[in-house]
Design a protein around this motif. Structure first.
Motif, short mmCIF file in Angstrom:
data_model
loop_
_atom_site.label_atom_id
_atom_site.label_comp_id
_atom_site.label_asym_id
_atom_site.label_seq_id
_atom_site.Cartn_x
_atom_site.Cartn_y
_atom_site.Cartn_z
N LYS A 4 -7.29 4.87 -9.16
CA LYS A 4 -7.69 4.80 -7.75
C LYS A 4 -9.31 4.19 -7.56
CE LYS A 4 -3.57 4.67 -5.53
NZ LYS A 4 -2.64 5.04 -4.24
N ARG A 5 -9.91 3.57 -7.12
CA ARG A 5 -11.23 4.32 -7.22
C ARG A 5 -11.32 4.75 -5.15
NH1 ARG A 5 -13.87 -1.41 -6.06
NH2 ARG A 5 -11.65 -2.71 -6.16
N ARG A 7 -12.23 6.04 -1.69
CA ARG A 7 -12.68 5.35 -0.21
C ARG A 7 -12.62 5.26 0.84
NH1 ARG A 7 -7.56 1.61 1.91
NH2 ARG A 7 -8.49 -0.32 2.50
N LYS A 11 -10.19 2.64 10.37
CA LYS A 11 -9.53 1.71 11.07
C LYS A 11 -9.44 2.27 11.93
CE LYS A 11 -6.97 -2.56 10.60
NZ LYS A 11 -7.65 -3.22 11.92
N GLU A 36 4.55 5.40 4.33
CA GLU A 36 4.16 4.03 4.03
C GLU A 36 3.79 2.48 4.62
OE1 GLU A 36 5.81 -0.49 2.59
OE2 GLU A 36 6.39 1.15 0.67
N GLN A 38 -0.17 0.05 6.04
CA GLN A 38 -0.72 -0.01 4.64
C GLN A 38 -2.52 -0.46 5.94
OE1 GLN A 38 -0.19 -4.21 3.87
NE2 GLN A 38 -2.44 -5.27 3.64
N GLY A 41 -6.38 -3.58 4.64
CA GLY A 41 -5.08 -4.54 2.99
C GLY A 41 -4.85 -3.51 2.11
N GLU A 42 -5.24 -2.15 2.00
CA GLU A 42 -4.13 -1.64 0.83
C GLU A 42 -3.17 -0.97 1.39
OE1 GLU A 42 -5.55 2.06 -1.87
OE2 GLU A 42 -7.08 1.10 -1.36
N ARG A 43 -2.02 -0.69 0.53
CA ARG A 43 -0.18 -0.13 1.10
C ARG A 43 -1.37 1.71 0.10
NH1 ARG A 43 3.17 -1.55 3.49
NH2 ARG A 43 2.74 -3.74 3.50
N VAL A 44 -0.76 2.17 1.53
CA VAL A 44 -1.19 4.17 1.24
C VAL A 44 0.33 3.89 1.16
CG1 VAL A 44 -1.98 6.19 1.50
CG2 VAL A 44 -3.16 3.79 1.94
N TYR A 45 1.38 5.34 -0.05
CA TYR A 45 2.75 6.02 0.33
C TYR A 45 1.76 7.23 0.25
CZ TYR A 45 3.76 1.23 -1.83
OH TYR A 45 4.01 -0.38 -1.89
#
Length: 76
Positions: A4-5, A7, A11, A36, A38, A41-45
């Motif tokens: 993963k990059r 980030r 937001k 969980e 989002q 635009g990225e889903r995070v768990y």
């Protein structure tokens, strides 16, 4: 799975959206479940093993409270 990059996203949400997300988070924590979400635009768990803290900052006439959730990424 690729690495993963890095980030750093901030937001903004309406009051109603924020309340809904906090309720889902609280329910997941209380039930010992993974959370969980989002974000941009990225889903995070968020794993059950995450730790929680609250940070307060005050600078130049502004104050900020951050509810933080932290965890170490599991190596595949």
């Amino acid at each position: 799975m690729s690495a993963k990059r890095d980030r750093d996203i901030e937001k903004s949400y309406s009051k109603e959206e924020f309340i809904q997300k906090l309720r889902r988070l609280a329910d997941a924590i209380e039930n010992g479940e993974r959370f969980e979400i989002q974000i941009a635009g990225e889903r995070v768990y968020v794993p059950v093993r995450a730790t929680f803290n609250i940070e307060h900052e005050r600078t130049d006439g502004e104050e900020e409270i951050e509810f933080q959730i932290k965890w170490v990424l599991a190596h595949e």
